[in-house]
Motif scaffolding. Sequence first.
Motif, PDB file in Angstrom:
ATOM      1  N   ARG A   1       1.122  -1.164  -0.037  1.00 30.65           N
ATOM      2  CA  ARG A   1       0.199  -0.001  -0.160  1.00 30.65           C
ATOM      3  C   ARG A   1       1.057   1.519   0.059  1.00 30.65           C
ATOM      4  O   ARG A   1       0.460   2.305  -0.780  1.00 30.65           O
ATOM      5  CB  ARG A   1      -0.943   0.159   1.193  1.00 30.65           C
ATOM      6  CG  ARG A   1      -2.292  -0.911   1.206  1.00 30.65           C
ATOM      7  CD  ARG A   1      -2.843  -0.759   2.260  1.00 30.65           C
ATOM      8  NE  ARG A   1      -4.107  -1.529   2.197  1.00 30.65           N
ATOM      9  CZ  ARG A   1      -5.110  -1.726   3.159  1.00 30.65           C
ATOM     10  NH1 ARG A   1      -5.029  -0.922   4.047  1.00 30.65           N
ATOM     11  NH2 ARG A   1      -6.224  -2.584   3.238  1.00 30.65           N
ATOM     12  N   SER A   2       1.941   1.268   0.794  1.00 31.34           N
ATOM     13  CA  SER A   2       2.620   2.483   0.970  1.00 31.34           C
ATOM     14  C   SER A   2       3.395   2.643  -0.431  1.00 31.34           C
ATOM     15  O   SER A   2       3.711   3.705  -0.767  1.00 31.34           O
ATOM     16  CB  SER A   2       3.933   2.470   1.991  1.00 31.34           C
ATOM     17  OG  SER A   2       4.532   1.396   1.798  1.00 31.34           O
ATOM     18  N   GLU A   3       3.602   1.681  -1.052  1.00 31.79           N
ATOM     19  CA  GLU A   3       4.561   1.746  -2.393  1.00 31.79           C
ATOM     20  C   GLU A   3       3.503   2.260  -3.559  1.00 31.79           C
ATOM     21  O   GLU A   3       4.048   3.308  -4.127  1.00 31.79           O
ATOM     22  CB  GLU A   3       5.266   0.373  -2.662  1.00 31.79           C
ATOM     23  CG  GLU A   3       5.991   0.306  -4.184  1.00 31.79           C
ATOM     24  CD  GLU A   3       7.097   1.266  -4.018  1.00 31.79           C
ATOM     25  OE1 GLU A   3       7.606   1.366  -5.242  1.00 31.79           O
ATOM     26  OE2 GLU A   3       7.706   1.692  -2.942  1.00 31.79           O
ATOM     27  N   ASN A   4       2.237   1.831  -3.469  1.00 35.92           N
ATOM     28  CA  ASN A   4       1.441   2.095  -4.494  1.00 35.92           C
ATOM     29  C   ASN A   4       0.923   3.605  -4.201  1.00 35.92           C
ATOM     30  O   ASN A   4       1.021   4.493  -5.169  1.00 35.92           O
ATOM     31  CB  ASN A   4      -0.033   1.459  -4.414  1.00 35.92           C
ATOM     32  CG  ASN A   4       0.325   0.014  -5.009  1.00 35.92           C
ATOM     33  OD1 ASN A   4       1.116  -0.233  -5.819  1.00 35.92           O
ATOM     34  ND2 ASN A   4      -0.709  -0.872  -4.580  1.00 35.92           N
ATOM     35  N   GLU A   5       0.934   4.012  -2.863  1.00 29.74           N
ATOM     36  CA  GLU A   5       0.887   5.603  -2.586  1.00 29.74           C
ATOM     37  C   GLU A   5       1.808   6.632  -3.005  1.00 29.74           C
ATOM     38  O   GLU A   5       1.764   7.326  -3.591  1.00 29.74           O
ATOM     39  CB  GLU A   5       0.352   5.698  -1.003  1.00 29.74           C
ATOM     40  CG  GLU A   5      -0.892   5.098  -0.954  1.00 29.74           C
ATOM     41  CD  GLU A   5      -1.181   5.063   0.826  1.00 29.74           C
ATOM     42  OE1 GLU A   5      -0.258   5.763   1.616  1.00 29.74           O
ATOM     43  OE2 GLU A   5      -2.328   4.633   1.270  1.00 29.74           O
TER      44      GLU A   5
END
Length: 64
Positions: free
Chosen positions: A17-21
């Motif tokens: 999730r953090s990488e996608n954000e």
Amino acid sequence: MFEHHLHEIRHAEMLRRSENERLAREVRDARPAARRAARRAGRSSAVHAPEGRVSSQGRYARTA
């Protein structure tokens, strides 16, 4: 051991999730700069193009 696997799964999901954000934020922030660069490239190439300016809105037409 089951709790450990759940923790690993949650951790992996949080990393995804953090990488996608982060990627979405980079794309969002890069858009205005890319648009400006494209406009500048269009303006600079228009100087040597065989078209003539038609109006003040930046439209070009072929000269006869």
